[in-house]
Design a protein around this motif. Sequence first.
Motif, short mmCIF file in Angstrom:
data_model
loop_
_atom_site.label_atom_id
_atom_site.label_comp_id
_atom_site.label_asym_id
_atom_site.label_seq_id
_atom_site.Cartn_x
_atom_site.Cartn_y
_atom_site.Cartn_z
N ARG A 1 0.67 -1.20 0.22
CA ARG A 1 -0.08 -0.01 0.18
C ARG A 1 0.86 1.29 -0.05
NH1 ARG A 1 -4.32 -2.84 3.96
NH2 ARG A 1 -5.76 -3.55 2.39
N LYS A 2 2.06 1.14 0.48
CA LYS A 2 2.99 2.11 0.35
C LYS A 2 4.10 2.21 -0.97
CE LYS A 2 3.51 2.24 5.40
NZ LYS A 2 4.53 1.91 6.55
N LEU A 3 4.23 1.10 -1.32
CA LEU A 3 5.15 0.97 -2.47
C LEU A 3 4.45 1.09 -3.80
CD1 LEU A 3 7.03 -2.31 -1.26
CD2 LEU A 3 8.09 0.15 -1.25
N ILE A 4 3.39 0.77 -3.88
CA ILE A 4 2.76 0.64 -5.39
C ILE A 4 2.62 2.07 -5.67
CG2 ILE A 4 0.45 0.10 -6.64
CD1 ILE A 4 0.87 -2.56 -5.30
N PRO A 5 1.73 3.07 -4.77
CA PRO A 5 1.38 4.61 -5.30
C PRO A 5 2.81 5.10 -5.61
CG PRO A 5 0.04 3.82 -3.37
CD PRO A 5 1.20 2.72 -3.52
N LYS A 6 3.74 4.74 -4.92
CA LYS A 6 5.10 5.75 -5.08
C LYS A 6 5.66 5.29 -6.43
CE LYS A 6 9.33 6.73 -2.63
NZ LYS A 6 10.13 6.44 -1.55
N TYR B 1 8.03 -3.12 -11.59
CA TYR B 1 9.13 -3.93 -10.71
C TYR B 1 8.96 -3.32 -9.14
CZ TYR B 1 10.37 -6.36 -14.77
OH TYR B 1 10.25 -7.19 -15.97
N ILE B 2 8.31 -3.70 -8.48
CA ILE B 2 8.19 -3.23 -7.14
C ILE B 2 9.38 -3.63 -6.23
CG2 ILE B 2 6.80 -3.08 -5.04
CD1 ILE B 2 5.44 -1.95 -7.54
N THR B 3 10.11 -2.66 -5.59
CA THR B 3 11.43 -2.79 -4.80
C THR B 3 11.14 -2.73 -3.34
OG1 THR B 3 12.65 -2.25 -6.66
CG2 THR B 3 13.78 -2.37 -4.59
N GLN B 4 11.49 -3.63 -2.63
CA GLN B 4 11.31 -3.52 -1.33
C GLN B 4 12.42 -2.68 -0.77
OE1 GLN B 4 10.46 -8.09 -0.70
NE2 GLN B 4 9.33 -7.11 1.21
N LYS B 5 12.33 -2.37 0.64
CA LYS B 5 13.27 -1.59 1.51
C LYS B 5 14.52 -2.53 1.38
CE LYS B 5 9.93 0.14 4.55
NZ LYS B 5 9.34 0.14 5.76
N ILE B 6 14.59 -3.55 1.50
CA ILE B 6 15.89 -4.47 1.59
C ILE B 6 16.68 -4.58 0.10
CG2 ILE B 6 15.26 -5.65 3.75
CD1 ILE B 6 14.27 -8.01 2.18
N GLY B 7 15.91 -4.12 -0.97
CA GLY B 7 16.54 -3.96 -2.33
C GLY B 7 16.08 -5.01 -3.03
N ARG B 8 15.29 -6.03 -2.83
CA ARG B 8 14.94 -7.13 -3.69
C ARG B 8 13.68 -6.68 -4.52
NH1 ARG B 8 13.85 -12.09 0.40
NH2 ARG B 8 12.16 -10.40 0.76
N SER B 9 13.58 -7.21 -5.68
CA SER B 9 12.55 -6.71 -6.56
C SER B 9 11.35 -8.11 -6.59
CB SER B 9 12.98 -6.68 -7.94
OG SER B 9 13.84 -5.61 -8.13
N ARG B 10 10.30 -7.71 -6.68
CA ARG B 10 9.28 -8.82 -6.72
C ARG B 10 8.54 -8.77 -8.06
NH1 ARG B 10 9.61 -12.34 -2.41
NH2 ARG B 10 10.56 -11.38 -0.84
#
Length: 123
Positions: free
Chosen positions: A71-76, A114-123
């Motif tokens: 919910r935070k990553l997708i809009p940004k 490509y959604i990137t998490q805080k720890i740097g992994r792409s999902r």
Amino acid sequence: MPAPGSTYAKKLKPKPVHIQLIPLKPITYLHGKPQVIWEQEEVNHMIVNENLEYVVIGKFSYGWPDIQDLRKLIPKQCELKEDCNIGLLSNRHVLIKTTLLEDYVNLLSKPAFYITQKIGRSR
């Protein structure tokens, strides 16, 4: 001059929305698998009734972050301009309900995000 019996509160009260109910459909079988057949007009009514005009379904191929992170990553990361609602549909699919036509078109116009998490992994 206002109509008799008309008050400011009555004018502010939302008007009832007419929702056309769609009857349950019979289940048929094709090669032993159950199916329900919908007419295009029925699908269009369901989209309007459920307010799904600007909805995109996303698929995660390699897992996904926590729903709160999504919910935070997708809009940004998808550069959405307005608010959106995000929820999980299944173990690999997410429903993104945008409020702005431009955001809806933006999501549909790219072949992949490509959604990137805080720890740097792409999902």
